[in-house]
Design an enzyme around this catalytic site. Structure first.
Site, PDB file in Angstrom:
ATOM      1  N   LYS A   1      70.484  59.109  23.927  1.00  0.00           N
ATOM      2  CA  LYS A   1      70.754  57.884  23.148  1.00  0.00           C
ATOM      3  C   LYS A   1      70.300  58.058  21.697  1.00  0.00           C
ATOM      4  O   LYS A   1      71.049  57.772  20.767  1.00  0.00           O
ATOM      5  CB  LYS A   1      70.026  56.674  23.774  1.00  0.00           C
ATOM      6  CG  LYS A   1      70.383  56.409  25.222  1.00  0.00           C
ATOM      7  CD  LYS A   1      69.649  55.196  25.770  1.00  0.00           C
ATOM      8  CE  LYS A   1      68.143  55.346  25.865  1.00  0.00           C
ATOM      9  NZ  LYS A   1      67.670  56.352  26.837  1.00  0.00           N
TER      10      LYS A   1
ATOM     11  N   ARG B   1      67.584  46.580  27.989  1.00  0.00           N
ATOM     12  CA  ARG B   1      67.189  47.364  29.151  1.00  0.00           C
ATOM     13  C   ARG B   1      67.070  46.514  30.405  1.00  0.00           C
ATOM     14  O   ARG B   1      66.766  47.041  31.472  1.00  0.00           O
ATOM     15  CB  ARG B   1      65.812  47.962  28.880  1.00  0.00           C
ATOM     16  CG  ARG B   1      65.844  49.394  28.417  1.00  0.00           C
ATOM     17  CD  ARG B   1      64.422  49.723  28.060  1.00  0.00           C
ATOM     18  NE  ARG B   1      64.094  51.068  28.319  1.00  0.00           N
ATOM     19  CZ  ARG B   1      64.113  52.024  27.383  1.00  0.00           C
ATOM     20  NH1 ARG B   1      64.533  51.767  26.188  1.00  0.00           N
ATOM     21  NH2 ARG B   1      63.718  53.229  27.698  1.00  0.00           N
TER      22      ARG B   1
ATOM     23  N   ARG C   1      61.166  68.675  25.373  1.00  0.00           N
ATOM     24  CA  ARG C   1      60.741  67.901  24.203  1.00  0.00           C
ATOM     25  C   ARG C   1      59.218  67.738  24.184  1.00  0.00           C
ATOM     26  O   ARG C   1      58.600  67.763  23.120  1.00  0.00           O
ATOM     27  CB  ARG C   1      61.417  66.524  24.204  1.00  0.00           C
ATOM     28  CG  ARG C   1      61.040  65.695  22.987  1.00  0.00           C
ATOM     29  CD  ARG C   1      61.831  64.410  22.897  1.00  0.00           C
ATOM     30  NE  ARG C   1      61.464  63.473  23.953  1.00  0.00           N
ATOM     31  CZ  ARG C   1      62.057  62.315  24.171  1.00  0.00           C
ATOM     32  NH1 ARG C   1      63.080  61.962  23.415  1.00  0.00           N
ATOM     33  NH2 ARG C   1      61.669  61.512  25.122  1.00  0.00           N
TER      34      ARG C   1
ATOM     35  N   ARG D   1      55.260  63.713  23.116  1.00  0.00           N
ATOM     36  CA  ARG D   1      55.295  62.258  23.332  1.00  0.00           C
ATOM     37  C   ARG D   1      54.469  61.929  24.575  1.00  0.00           C
ATOM     38  O   ARG D   1      54.595  62.601  25.604  1.00  0.00           O
ATOM     39  CB  ARG D   1      56.756  61.808  23.518  1.00  0.00           C
ATOM     40  CG  ARG D   1      57.100  60.612  22.681  1.00  0.00           C
ATOM     41  CD  ARG D   1      58.565  60.320  22.756  1.00  0.00           C
ATOM     42  NE  ARG D   1      58.894  59.468  23.887  1.00  0.00           N
ATOM     43  CZ  ARG D   1      60.071  58.878  24.049  1.00  0.00           C
ATOM     44  NH1 ARG D   1      61.019  59.072  23.154  1.00  0.00           N
ATOM     45  NH2 ARG D   1      60.301  58.113  25.096  1.00  0.00           N
TER      46      ARG D   1
ATOM     47  N   ARG E   1      59.948  56.703  34.732  1.00  0.00           N
ATOM     48  CA  ARG E   1      60.872  56.071  33.782  1.00  0.00           C
ATOM     49  C   ARG E   1      62.298  56.068  34.343  1.00  0.00           C
ATOM     50  O   ARG E   1      63.050  55.107  34.154  1.00  0.00           O
ATOM     51  CB  ARG E   1      60.825  56.807  32.433  1.00  0.00           C
ATOM     52  CG  ARG E   1      59.566  56.474  31.640  1.00  0.00           C
ATOM     53  CD  ARG E   1      59.226  57.535  30.599  1.00  0.00           C
ATOM     54  NE  ARG E   1      60.264  57.783  29.635  1.00  0.00           N
ATOM     55  CZ  ARG E   1      60.347  58.916  28.914  1.00  0.00           C
ATOM     56  NH1 ARG E   1      59.465  59.890  29.071  1.00  0.00           N
ATOM     57  NH2 ARG E   1      61.320  59.068  28.042  1.00  0.00           N
TER      58      ARG E   1
HETATM   59  P1  AP5 Z   1      67.099  61.742  23.181  1.00  0.00           P
HETATM   60  O1  AP5 Z   1      68.263  61.669  22.276  1.00  0.00           O
HETATM   61  O2  AP5 Z   1      65.754  61.419  22.648  1.00  0.00           O
HETATM   62  O3  AP5 Z   1      67.389  60.889  24.493  1.00  0.00           O
HETATM   63  P2  AP5 Z   1      67.093  59.378  24.759  1.00  0.00           P
HETATM   64  O4  AP5 Z   1      68.138  58.907  25.711  1.00  0.00           O
HETATM   65  O5  AP5 Z   1      66.932  58.641  23.469  1.00  0.00           O
HETATM   66  O6  AP5 Z   1      65.719  59.558  25.528  1.00  0.00           O
HETATM   67  P3  AP5 Z   1      64.315  58.875  25.346  1.00  0.00           P
HETATM   68  O7  AP5 Z   1      63.355  59.630  26.212  1.00  0.00           O
HETATM   69  O8  AP5 Z   1      63.937  58.727  23.906  1.00  0.00           O
HETATM   70  O9  AP5 Z   1      64.654  57.487  25.954  1.00  0.00           O
HETATM   71  P4  AP5 Z   1      63.799  56.488  26.690  1.00  0.00           P
HETATM   72  O10 AP5 Z   1      64.826  55.497  27.053  1.00  0.00           O
HETATM   73  O11 AP5 Z   1      62.955  56.984  27.794  1.00  0.00           O
HETATM   74  O12 AP5 Z   1      62.750  56.119  25.537  1.00  0.00           O
HETATM   75  P5  AP5 Z   1      62.615  54.934  24.496  1.00  0.00           P
HETATM   76  O13 AP5 Z   1      62.058  55.507  23.279  1.00  0.00           O
HETATM   77  O14 AP5 Z   1      63.854  54.114  24.421  1.00  0.00           O
HETATM   78  O15 AP5 Z   1      67.108  63.210  23.824  1.00  0.00           O
HETATM   79  C1  AP5 Z   1      66.080  63.643  24.686  1.00  0.00           C
HETATM   80  C2  AP5 Z   1      65.915  65.153  24.495  1.00  0.00           C
HETATM   81  O16 AP5 Z   1      67.126  65.814  24.932  1.00  0.00           O
HETATM   82  C3  AP5 Z   1      65.729  65.559  23.024  1.00  0.00           C
HETATM   83  O17 AP5 Z   1      64.799  66.615  22.967  1.00  0.00           O
HETATM   84  C4  AP5 Z   1      67.126  65.993  22.575  1.00  0.00           C
HETATM   85  O18 AP5 Z   1      67.075  66.964  21.568  1.00  0.00           O
HETATM   86  C5  AP5 Z   1      67.720  66.538  23.867  1.00  0.00           C
HETATM   87  N1  AP5 Z   1      69.171  66.317  23.970  1.00  0.00           N
HETATM   88  C6  AP5 Z   1      69.866  65.218  23.599  1.00  0.00           C
HETATM   89  N2  AP5 Z   1      71.173  65.362  23.881  1.00  0.00           N
HETATM   90  C7  AP5 Z   1      71.313  66.576  24.452  1.00  0.00           C
HETATM   91  C8  AP5 Z   1      72.437  67.309  24.974  1.00  0.00           C
HETATM   92  N3  AP5 Z   1      73.689  66.790  24.957  1.00  0.00           N
HETATM   93  N4  AP5 Z   1      72.194  68.524  25.514  1.00  0.00           N
HETATM   94  C9  AP5 Z   1      70.932  69.035  25.545  1.00  0.00           C
HETATM   95  N5  AP5 Z   1      69.839  68.424  25.061  1.00  0.00           N
HETATM   96  C10 AP5 Z   1      70.030  67.199  24.520  1.00  0.00           C
HETATM   97  O19 AP5 Z   1      61.516  54.018  25.241  1.00  0.00           O
HETATM   98  C11 AP5 Z   1      60.195  54.472  25.431  1.00  0.00           C
HETATM   99  C12 AP5 Z   1      59.349  53.369  26.057  1.00  0.00           C
HETATM  100  O20 AP5 Z   1      59.309  52.254  25.150  1.00  0.00           O
HETATM  101  C13 AP5 Z   1      59.898  52.774  27.360  1.00  0.00           C
HETATM  102  O21 AP5 Z   1      59.501  53.521  28.495  1.00  0.00           O
HETATM  103  C14 AP5 Z   1      59.255  51.380  27.328  1.00  0.00           C
HETATM  104  O22 AP5 Z   1      57.890  51.430  27.672  1.00  0.00           O
HETATM  105  C15 AP5 Z   1      59.349  51.016  25.866  1.00  0.00           C
HETATM  106  N6  AP5 Z   1      60.621  50.337  25.529  1.00  0.00           N
HETATM  107  C16 AP5 Z   1      61.555  50.771  24.634  1.00  0.00           C
HETATM  108  N7  AP5 Z   1      62.595  49.917  24.573  1.00  0.00           N
HETATM  109  C17 AP5 Z   1      62.305  48.917  25.462  1.00  0.00           C
HETATM  110  C18 AP5 Z   1      63.001  47.757  25.864  1.00  0.00           C
HETATM  111  N8  AP5 Z   1      64.206  47.446  25.357  1.00  0.00           N
HETATM  112  N9  AP5 Z   1      62.421  46.966  26.813  1.00  0.00           N
HETATM  113  C19 AP5 Z   1      61.208  47.260  27.318  1.00  0.00           C
HETATM  114  N10 AP5 Z   1      60.499  48.354  26.982  1.00  0.00           N
HETATM  115  C20 AP5 Z   1      61.047  49.186  26.057  1.00  0.00           C
END
Ligand code: AP5
Length: 190
Positions: A16, A91, A130, A136, A147
């Site tokens: 994402k 979410r 990562r 992280r 997660r």
């Molecule tokens: P990346 O692009 O970072 O993937 P992502 O889907 O953004 O993954 P995240 O781990 O950041 O998402 P998340 O939903 O767990 O975390 P968030 O920050 O939203 O890519 C991941 C890795 O893969 C990178 O190293 C990238 O280079 C690699 N990659 C990408 N595409 C690729 C491809 N095609 N091929 C190979 N490699 C690839 O949330 C974190 C925490 O915040 C949550 O757990 C929660 O506690 C809180 N939070 C955030 N939003 C909310 C909400 N709306 N409600 C409640 N709590 C929330």
């Protein structure tokens, strides 16, 4: 016409954030990432950061009311008037309903939800990789699996939420980054 008011949906590690960065460069709209906003709050030691830190480290979802207010404030800023890419929000169904209300209050509406489909073992690998680079605090094997469980329980129902509203476009997130990017572009134009 390419959609400019978007939600990117997908499991942890689905890509994402990666795809949101690429999209905002092309569309000229802001990326709104609740994960980034909350991590910044934690890093700054603000009151919000202190409230959410433990929840994030455990891989649980922060309370709906907290993130809804973060998004309401961000969407109300002038630079979001021409569009936005939401990454990591909504979410839960409650967050999705709140987003609909916030946008209606602003006199607008969501145009697309792009759902990135990925395989669980592959995203665990991506996130462990990562972890070695960025460190992280929620990127360890146990928390990553948790997660993903939280995603299946609380967030995956949004796929149907957006399908019944005819806003959903499903994209295969397993290819190289550029291939996924191309598929998203096509989904936004369709
Ligand atoms: P990346 O692009 O970072 O993937 P992502 O889907 O953004 O993954 P995240 O781990 O950041 O998402 P998340 O939903 O767990 O975390 P968030 O920050 O939203 O890519 C991941 C890795 O893969 C990178 O190293 C990238 O280079 C690699 N990659 C990408 N595409 C690729 C491809 N095609 N091929 C190979 N490699 C690839 O949330 C974190 C925490 O915040 C949550 O757990 C929660 O506690 C809180 N939070 C955030 N939003 C909310 C909400 N709306 N409600 C409640 N709590 C929330």
């Amino acid at each position: 016409m390419t959609a400019r008011r978007l939600v990117l949906l997908g499991a942890p590690g689905a890509g994402k954030g990666t795809q949101a960065e690429r999209l905002v460069g092309k569309l000229g709209v802001p990326k709104i990432s609740t994960g980034d906003a909350l991590r910044q709050a934690v890093a700054s030691g603000s009151e919000l950061g202190l409230r959410v830190r433990g929840t994030m480290e455990r891989g649980e979802l922060v309370g709906d009311d907290i993130v809804i207010e973060v998004v309401r404030e961000r969407l109300s800023r002038p630079d979001a008037r021409g569009g936005f890419v939401l990454d990591g929000f909504p979410r839960t169904v409650k967050q999705a309903e709140a987003l609909d209300r916030i946008l209606a209050e602003l006199g607008t509406a969501l145009q697309r939800c792009v759902a990135l489909g990925v395989e669980e073992d592959a995203v665990v690998e991506r996130l462990l990789m990562r972890a070695r680079i960025e460190g992280r605090s929620d990127d360890n094997a146990e928390t990553i699996r948790h997660r993903i469980r939280v995603y299946r329980r609380d967030t995956a129902p949004l796929i149907d939420y957006y399908r019944v509203r005819s806003l959903l476009r499903e994209v295969d997130g397993m290819g190289p980054v550029e291939t996924v990017e191309q598929a998203i572009e096509e989904a936004l134009a369709a």
